[in-house]
Write a protein that holds these residues in place. Structure first.
Motif, mmCIF file in Angstrom:
data_model
loop_
_atom_site.group_PDB
_atom_site.id
_atom_site.type_symbol
_atom_site.label_atom_id
_atom_site.label_comp_id
_atom_site.label_asym_id
_atom_site.label_seq_id
_atom_site.Cartn_x
_atom_site.Cartn_y
_atom_site.Cartn_z
ATOM 1 N N SER A 1 52.391 -29.013 -11.383
ATOM 2 C CA SER A 1 53.695 -28.946 -12.050
ATOM 3 C C SER A 1 54.371 -27.608 -11.781
ATOM 4 N N VAL B 1 62.312 -39.317 -8.116
ATOM 5 C CA VAL B 1 61.737 -38.397 -9.107
ATOM 6 C C VAL B 1 61.661 -38.991 -10.502
ATOM 7 N N ARG C 1 58.858 -38.523 -13.301
ATOM 8 C CA ARG C 1 58.061 -37.321 -13.016
ATOM 9 C C ARG C 1 58.815 -36.040 -13.379
ATOM 10 N N MET D 1 59.051 -30.354 -13.449
ATOM 11 C CA MET D 1 58.586 -31.220 -12.372
ATOM 12 C C MET D 1 57.086 -31.417 -12.508
ATOM 13 N N ASN D 2 56.686 -32.634 -12.761
ATOM 14 C CA ASN D 2 55.275 -32.977 -12.913
ATOM 15 C C ASN D 2 54.837 -33.919 -11.800
ATOM 16 N N SER D 3 53.530 -34.044 -11.624
ATOM 17 C CA SER D 3 52.964 -34.943 -10.607
ATOM 18 C C SER D 3 53.628 -34.727 -9.260
ATOM 19 N N LEU D 4 53.725 -33.493 -8.864
ATOM 20 C CA LEU D 4 54.430 -33.159 -7.632
ATOM 21 C C LEU D 4 53.716 -33.725 -6.408
ATOM 22 N N LYS D 5 54.530 -34.093 -5.431
ATOM 23 C CA LYS D 5 54.041 -34.677 -4.183
ATOM 24 C C LYS D 5 54.489 -33.802 -3.015
ATOM 25 N N ASP E 1 58.105 -33.696 -2.198
ATOM 26 C CA ASP E 1 59.031 -32.959 -3.058
ATOM 27 C C ASP E 1 59.339 -31.570 -2.502
#
Length: 125
Positions: free
Chosen positions: A17, A64, A67, A83-87, A90
């Motif tokens: 995050s 997004v 998330r 921003m959570n569960s970033l990929k 992103d």
């Protein structure tokens, strides 16, 4: 002179995050939407999220949703993006922006007329 300054970017592992913040100055922004956009190399600028002047309504880009969360504090002239569960996808430079017209909420960049300098977000796999 209107100025937007983003902060909070950095390097994070996938699944992690980050919280971005944008401090606005130079005028009152409480009647204008504030949004976040991002741009990665060789891609067009992409809408991420925007929040209505009152903070009640927020809209997110499909990539997004679920998330990211946008919030604002009109007393402090700030907007934040949790921003959570970033990929890895992103990864981009993230820009905050202020809407052109009072009380209008939009998802395209031509509806915004003041922009920050951007903050880099890098998500490693």
């Amino acid at each position: 002179q209107v100025q937007l300054v983003e902060s909070g970017g950095g390097l994070v592992q996938a699944g992690g995050s980050l919280r971005l913040s944008c401090a606005a100055s130079g005028r009152t922004f409480s009647r204008f939407a504030m949004g976040w956009f991002r741009q990665s190399p060789r891609k067009e600028r992409e809408f991420v999220a925007t929040i209505q002047w009152s903070g009640v309504i927020a809209t997110y880009g499909d990539s997004v949703k679920g998330r990211f969360t946008i919030t604002r504090d009109n007393a402090k002239n700030t907007v934040s993006l949790q921003m959570n569960s970033l990929k890895p996808e992103d990864t981009a430079i993230y820009y905050c922006a202020v809407g052109k017209r009072q009380y209008e909420l939009g998802v395209t960049d031509e509806l915004y007329d003041f922009w920050g300098q951007g903050t880099q977000v890098t998500v490693s796999s």
